[in-house]
Each structure stands twice: as C-alpha cells, then as structure tokens.
Design a protein around this motif. Structure first.
Motif, PDB file in Angstrom:
ATOM      1  N   ASN A 216       0.987  -1.081   0.080  1.00 25.66           N
ATOM      2  CA  ASN A 216      -0.035   0.044  -0.106  1.00 25.66           C
ATOM      3  C   ASN A 216       1.020   1.010  -0.151  1.00 25.66           C
ATOM      4  O   ASN A 216       1.744   1.368   0.956  1.00 25.66           O
ATOM      5  N   LYS A 217       0.791   1.909  -0.902  1.00 23.30           N
ATOM      6  CA  LYS A 217       1.802   3.168  -1.330  1.00 23.30           C
ATOM      7  C   LYS A 217       1.613   4.312  -0.111  1.00 23.30           C
ATOM      8  O   LYS A 217       2.467   4.915   0.154  1.00 23.30           O
ATOM      9  N   LYS A 218       0.460   4.253   0.554  1.00 22.03           N
ATOM     10  CA  LYS A 218       0.249   5.375   1.513  1.00 22.03           C
ATOM     11  C   LYS A 218       0.484   4.765   2.786  1.00 22.03           C
ATOM     12  O   LYS A 218       0.170   5.311   3.730  1.00 22.03           O
TER      13      LYS A 218
ATOM     14  N   ASP B 163      -4.506   2.519  -3.888  1.00 23.95           N
ATOM     15  CA  ASP B 163      -3.194   2.473  -3.489  1.00 23.95           C
ATOM     16  C   ASP B 163      -2.334   1.367  -3.273  1.00 23.95           C
ATOM     17  O   ASP B 163      -1.311   1.287  -2.703  1.00 23.95           O
TER      18      ASP B 163
END
Lengths: 502, 359
Positions: free
Chosen positions: B19-21, B322
């Motif tokens: 999850n990029k966030k 994301d």
C-alpha cells in the motif's frame, strides 16, 4: 655415410604398383625424404616426420607412413624415446629439440571434467531461438561504479572505464611470431581474427607491414629480445603484451637461427639479415616484480594507456606470481599451461617443467578472489585448448577467455608433427622457405580458421543453452556447473569442483 | 574444502502486496492469496515477510532468530548482549498446528548496536550484516530469519495455511507483504531454507533456479558475504545488499544488473545510456542472475518484482487504488482483489518498482 644408431620413427612407403611416377611427393616433401631414382621414387625414411603432406597430395593413395615397428625391445621403463634420445645425445652432444606442446601421457584434467545440463527444474535454452551472448571484454574492471545525474532523471557514468579489448567470443589467438611461423600464417590469423571479432598476437617478431591493416585485431608483444619494438609498434595494436614466459619452455629464452631470418623477417624484427635472433631467458630489465611494474607503466605511458597483458608460464607458484602481476598494474594475465605449444624448445624442458593449465586457472582465479582483486585483470588461459569443450571448462574454472595456437595451425594443414623448429614445414606454416610458404594461401585458410571459430561459437552457445544460461559471464568461474570424474579429493579441492554424483 | 557444499533448488509460488500510502493491512489477505496457490508448493516450506509490523520498535533492528534446540539459545544471546543493546526479547507467538508437531524455538529481539562496538570505518548496517553472517556461519543450530527495522520474516516447514496459522499471521498489520510457498526438489524441507530470505530490511521471495549460482556465490564471497543457507535465493539478497547499500546503485539500476539487457539492445541506445549499461554489465557480470526466476523483493521503502531476462517464470502485476499486487498467478491477486484497476504481465527483465509515498 654416417648412420645414426637412433632408428627412425616412421617408415615412409610407396606402393610401386599404385605409383604413377608423378613425383608430387618429391615436390611436396619439405624434408627431402623423396628423390627421383630414374624409374621410381627413392625414400630416405630417416628424414620423415609423418606430416602427411605427401600422403595428402599423392593422387593414387600409393603412400603409407607407418610407425616403425623395428624399435628397441619393449620395456615399460626404458621406452623407445628414452633410449633414442640417449643415442642422439651421444652422437651429437646436443639438446634434442621439439616443436608443439608436450606429447607425454601426463593426466589431462579437461578429460576428467564434465559439464552440467538442465532437466525439469530449470529449462534449457535454445540458442537458435533465444539470444545467446558470448561478448567478452578483456581488461581491468572497477569493483564498483561512480555515477552522476544526467539531468534527465537518470544516471550516467562519472568517468571513463579502463580501456578494454572487446571480443565477440571468448577465444583469441596465442602469440606466434613472424619468424617462428610464416607471414602467410600470420595473415591467416589476422584475417580470421578480424572476421570473427577477436584478436591475434604478433608474438615476439615485430609487426610486418602486411599485418598493419588488421591492427584493430592485433595485440603486439614485447619479449626479452625486444625485436621490432619501437613507439609505432607499441601503438599499432589494441594492446601490448609483455611476455615473461611460455608454457612449453618456462624459464627458457628463444633462438631463431639465422637461416630463418630472410629480409622480411629481418625487417620486421629490426635486425640484420641472417643473424641469429636470440631472446634471453629473462628480460634483462625485469629481475623482480617491481621491475615489471616499471615496464608496464612505461608501456602504458608510451601508448596513452592501452591495456597491458603479461604472459607467464604456469609454474608451481603461479597463483602468487599472477597476484603480483595484477598488483603491478597488468590489465590481463595470460596463463600458458605446460601443454602449451612452441616453435622450438629443448624437449627436456618442454616435457618436464610447469603445471597443467587447469590447475593454474583454478589456483589463480581462487587467489585473485581471495585477495579481492579478481576484477583488476582478465585471465586468459592457453596451453592445449583442443576443442570448445576445453574452452568452456577453462572458462568455468575461472578464465575470461582462452587462446588458441596449435588448434589454429591445424586448420592451416598442421598435423602436430612437432618439427616446427626445423624450418622445413611442408605445409608452409612454420617455414620461411618461399617455395613452402607459398603453399599457404591466406584467403583460403583464413576462411577455414574463421569456420573453426564459428563452429566453436555455435558449440559454446549450445553448451550455454544446455546449462540454462544465456550469457558467458554466467559460466565464467561457475565451477558449480562442473563435476570431476576419477579425480582425487585434493585435486577436486584445488579445482574447486565437486565429484560427479554430488 | 571449497568444493564441498550442496546447493538447494526448488520451484515455488509467490505473492506480494504494497500500500503506497502505508495503510497497514492484516496478514489475512496475503495468506489467502498464497493459499490459493497451494498447487505450486508441496508443503515443505512456506513463509511471509511484512513491513510496518513493529511501529513501537521502529528504531530497533528486529532479529527473528531460530534455534534448532533451546540449548543453543544462551550462547547466541550472550553474543547479542555483548554487541547490542537489547530493548526487548520475546518468543515469537505461535499457535499449535496439528501438521507441525515439532518446531524450532523462535525468538525475536529488538536491538541496537552498542556504539563502542562499532569501528570507525564500519557503519551500523555493516555491523548488523557482519553479526548475521557470524551467527549463521559460526553458531551451530542458530539461524537469523530476519534482521531489519520494523519488519520481520515468518517462515517454516509446512503449507501456506499451516505456517500462517502457526505464526498467527492474521494478527500482524503491515503495509508491505510478501509470501512464498515452496516446492523443494532435492533437499528435505528445513525451516531455515524456507523463503523469504532477508538481510537488514531486504526480503526476497523467489521462484526459480539460479543457474549462475556458482559464480554469483564466488563473486559475493569476494566481498565477505558468507553463503550458508544452502539455497540460491540467498545470493539475490546479498547481491541487492551489495549493489544498493554498498555500491550505491538505485533500485532501477540494480535491476538492470540482476536481469541485464541484451547486448543487441544496449548497442542501439544513445551514447550515455550505452556506456552506462556496458559499464554495468562489465563491472557486474558476475552478479547477473541467469536462469529462470521471478522474484519479489521488499525493502523499507517499497516493493519490486522482476523476471529473468527471457521470462522463464510467471509474474503478474495489478493495481487497485493505493495497492499494487504481484504474484505468480493472476488468480492469487484476484482472490484478494477481485476487480483490479489494471492487470498486466511484466515483460522479461522489466522490473515493477513501487515506492512508498513520502510521509
């Protein structure tokens, strides 16, 4: 007439019923075995070396060259050659000479090594359908790289890499001088090297002007006689090699008799016509490793930093010597095994000094890795590479590339008769007699030698495909893909190879 | 004896997500994804790696250590205490699983190097790497599963569901997960031999056989790495550590050495690019991974997936909001992400590089 008590090796015979008296054998033999007796060919078999030129050119297959069965009484200890050499030495007081590499039955480690292949768990790769890369760069490599931002979000190299020799397959030609071989033979090497994208080596004989057009595929050599060496010569090729020793005659210099120094050879070597060309045993400005360093850097200064190769014979302490050479600044270490060929060497030296190239590669590669300097120089292995399988095994043991001498000469007609030192080579390869050298047509034989390299290239690609890798660097030093058969534990340990079944 | 070692080979299935966030998700998802690919393993090894699972100890190196026998624990702990400040020691929580009657002792330590043990030239990370090398190579029956910050590896002999249940994987929450099921073909399953392989914050899951293993191993040994875990995946971990951490290559460039472009393609590039790639291949030829592989490697800032240079093993990638997913099979992705925004099969040698967004 004096008749030697050493019996001849071979019996040249002619079937007089088949013979049509065309006299081709007389013209083709460089050894004066045959002469015309008025109604038939006469034979002086004591001069025969079994080079098979006569056999090949006899139109009716009337000639047979037999091994002389009339030898001394069989004796497992006092062999024919031992007794014969004593008799020869008693008659002459001299050292018997030999050409080519040692033919004695020492163990051949290449023949005790087998390669791996893929089955099930990893797919083999078909070189006819997939790229298969043999490109090799010879020279010093950095251990890591420095980058700068290129302004486009990427990186570029901060500075140039050390100079490299780019070759399209990991096979080069070993040094063979003009003088030891004919100019036509050197042309064959130069043309084939250019065709195949690899390099030949002048040996210590200077550079004849006819070879200049191929200079992008030429390494020039500097050895103890310094024949033909000047600034132009050093800069003529892609690299310079300092020859310290030769596998066939470690610790021994060279001697090219005045009879083999006609004008062309004299010009290339920059010596008077007809003088003996003597290469001292050591280089008299290199008595130590620090002296070698000075010469390496003198040559680098003179050539604007071309790669410098140092060629040594594989001797007992080869690993430490190679390490010293790398630390002295060499870009390439050229290892010549004890099976390595020669134009002329005392037999006693050729047959009894040095170690096999297989051991030498393993020991040198191990040592350079232990010292963390394997990247500092490329390793060339030479000395008896007979096939692409030998080449692949040498590379798997740790060499960057192999060098061919004898195998290249065989494509020109050589039958490994071993009489290169006489200057009578009937195939025109190791002679300077114009009537003999004219037999070697450079264009025709360059094509054959190119064929050999192409064939090996295909074979190496097939082997890589079987191994499931598609770049030569994944084979280099990858001893995991070799297994030994019939080798003792200590030899396996030296080679860094597991026994078959493990 | 330098010829007396055995190499392990195995086939496998792998899956990973990020999850990029940095939204943390439970291990339940990755376990379901992996379990769908049971067919790709044979029950002799499975494992999980997760990032972001130890936020309360994020500044400490988390050592997951396996002891073959409780008796070897004390020597290793003495060594650790001598060289590190140990913030916390605890046995890794496990649940009894019928299929895993016997398991090694598994303990985790949150540590930081004792400053007085660090030499002036050696950085903290080198110190940790050397510690791991020393434990793995010199202490019988002691193996370091993982040694990174705010991350950990959980692996063992069993099938994906059993290992997930054993380690209570669903109780961890991380923003990067990788997982692996194993099909070893020539050695009995061994807890240390399961994937992921890790070093510092590198974690690797790998499907394939590295045919260049012999030279990769010898190359790494030149730089002091000790290859003790008997499997070729280990070389990938150490090569990445060498290239990225020690030699300063960025991930993209490191990938072009692992799966180098072909010369015929390099020759067509503009001069700067050609020189760069030629120099990389010349310098790092011995680090080229040759042979079939797909692999995922996680690190503290992201997740990367890459195939060998002629794509001899499967790798599928997908994105959804994301999240980025990568797995051996598309079904393993759809199991936990039924309607991705985009699904694609990365090309041979072409890495999928996903970085966490800056805080």
């Amino acid at each position: 007439m004096f008749k030697s008590l050493a019996p001849p090796d071979y019996l040249a015979t002619i079937d007089t019923d088949k013979c049509i008296r065309c006299k081709r054998c007389i013209r083709n033999c460089g050894w004066d075995v045959y002469s015309w007796g008025g109604d038939r060919v006469q034979i002086n078999t004591s001069k025969c070396v079994k080079c098979l030129r006569c056999y090949h050119y006899c139109p009716v297959e009337a000639i047979e060259i037999l091994n002389n069965r009339t030898k001394f009484k069989d004796n497992a200890y006092w062999s024919f050659h031992q007794i014969r050499n004593i008799k020869k030495q008693a008659e002459t007081g001299g050292m018997p000479l030999s050409g080519m590499g040692s033919d004695l039955p020492y163990p051949i480690l290449f023949d005790h090594l087998l390669l791996d292949a893929c089955q099930v768990t990893n797919p083999s790769i078909d070189p006819l359908r997939e790229p298969m890369e043999l490109r090799t760069y010879l020279g010093k490599k950095p251990s890591s790289l420095n980058f700068v931002k290129d302004g486009k979000g990427g990186m570029k190299l901060k500075g140039p890499l050390p100079p490299q020799i780019k070759i399209d397959l990991p096979v080069i030609f070993s040094p063979m001088s003009f003088g030891s071989i004919s100019l036509n033979a050197q042309k064959v090497l130069a043309m084939a090297a250019t065709n195949a994208g690899t390099v030949m080596n002048t040996g210590e004989g200077g550079l004849h002007e006819d070879i200049y057009p191929y200079r992008k595929n030429v390494i020039v050599q500097v050895a103890s006689g310094r024949f033909g060496v000047n600034a132009d010569y050093l800069n003529a090729g892609v690299a310079v090699e300092i020859k310290i020793g030769q596998g066939a005659k470690p610790g021994i210099g060279g001697y090219l008799p005045g009879e083999k120094i006609p004008k062309q050879v004299a010009d290339a070597r920059m010596i008077p016509i007809g003088t003996d060309a003597l290469s001292p045993a050591p280089q008299h400005d290199i008595y130590s490793i620090e002296d070698l360093r000075q010469l390496i850097y003198a040559i680098k200064e003179a050539t604007n930093y071309k790669p410098v190769s140092v060629k040594i014979a594989s001797v007992h302490n080869v690993a430490a010597i190679a390490s010293g050479i790398v630390r002295a600044g060499a870009d390439i270490v050229y290892l010549d095994g004890f099976r390595g060929g020669t134009g002329a060497a005392p037999s006693i030296i050729r047959d009894h000094l040095g170690i096999p190239i297989e051991h030498a590669i393993a020991a040198v590669d191990d040592r350079l890795r232990q010292e963390g300097i394997r990247n500092e120089a490329s390793v060339i292995a030479a000395g008896g590479i007979r096939s692409s399988a030998d080449a692949v095994k040498a590379i798997a043991l740790g060499a960057d590339a192999v060098a061919l001498g004898t195998a290249a000469l065989v494509t020109m007609g050589c039958t490994v008769c071993g009489k290169c030192y006489t200057g009578n080579c009937s195939w025109g390869i190791t002679s300077q007699r114009p009537e003999l050298t004219a037999r070697l047509n450079p264009e025709i034989f360059a094509e054959r030698l190119t064929n050999l390299l192409r064939a090996w290239e295909h074979e190496i690609k097939e082997i890589l495909g079987s191994l499931g890798v598609n770049a030569i660097e994944s084979l280099r030093g990858n001893r995991e893909r070799l297994r030994g058969v019939g080798l003792d534990d200590q030899t396996l340990d030296i080679l860094g190879v597991k026994p078959a079944g493990r | 004896m330098n010829h007396n070692y055995q190499k392990d080979i195995s086939g496998c299935g792998l899956t990973g997500l990020i999850n990029k966030k940095k939204t943390r998700v439970s291990g339940d998802a990755i376990a379901r994804s992996l379990c769908l690919m049971n067919e790709r393993g044979n029950g002799l090894g499975a494992g999980y790696a997760a990032y972001g699972i130890y936020p309360e100890f994020a500044d400490f190196y988390a050592f997951h250590i396996m002891y073959d026998d409780p008796s070897v624990r004390f020597g290793a702990e003495d060594f650790l205490k001598h060289n590190f400040h140990v913030e916390k020691t605890e046995e890794i929580p496990t649940s009894p699983v019928a299929a895993i009657p016997i398991s090694p002792l598994l303990v985790r330590y949150f540590v930081s190097p004792n400053k007085d043990k660090l030499s002036s030239i050696e950085g903290e990370e080198d110190f940790v790497v050397n510690t791991v090398m020393k434990i793995n190579s010199e202490m019988d029956g002691v193996y370091v599963f993982s040694s990174g910050k705010n991350m950990g590896a959980f692996k063992g002999v069993g099938n994906p569901a059993e290992i997930a249940e054993f380690y209570r994987i669903e109780e961890y929450e991380g923003y990067i997960w990788t997982a692996h099921t194993r099909f070893p073909t020539n050695t009995p399953g061994w807890w240390g031999g399961a994937h992921p392989f890790t070093l510092l914050d590198w974690s690797i899951v790998h499907n394939g056989e590295i045919s260049s293993y012999g030279i990769n191993k010898r190359y790494l040994e030149m730089f002091g790495y000790k290859l003790m875990l008997l499997t070729d995946t280990e070389v990938v971990t150490y090569i990445l550590d060498l290239l990225v951490r020690k030699h300063g290559l960025d991930i993209q460039t490191a990938c072009t050495t692992l799966a180098a472009p072909f010369w015929k393609d390099i020759d067509e590039l503009d001069e700067d690019r050609r020189e760069l790639l030629t120099a990389l291949r010349m310098t790092y030829g011995s680090a080229l991974l040759n042979g079939p592989f797909s692999l995922l490697f996680g690190h503290s800032n992201g997740l990367v997936g890459i195939n060998d240079r002629i794509k001899l093993r499967p790798l599928v990638a997908a994105t959804k909001d994301d999240f980025v997913y990568m797995a051996s099979e598309e079904s393993a992705i759809r199991e936990i992400c039924p309607s991705p925004d985009k699904v694609w099969a990365p090309r041979a040698g072409d890495p999928v590089i996903v970085n966490l967004e800056a805080d």
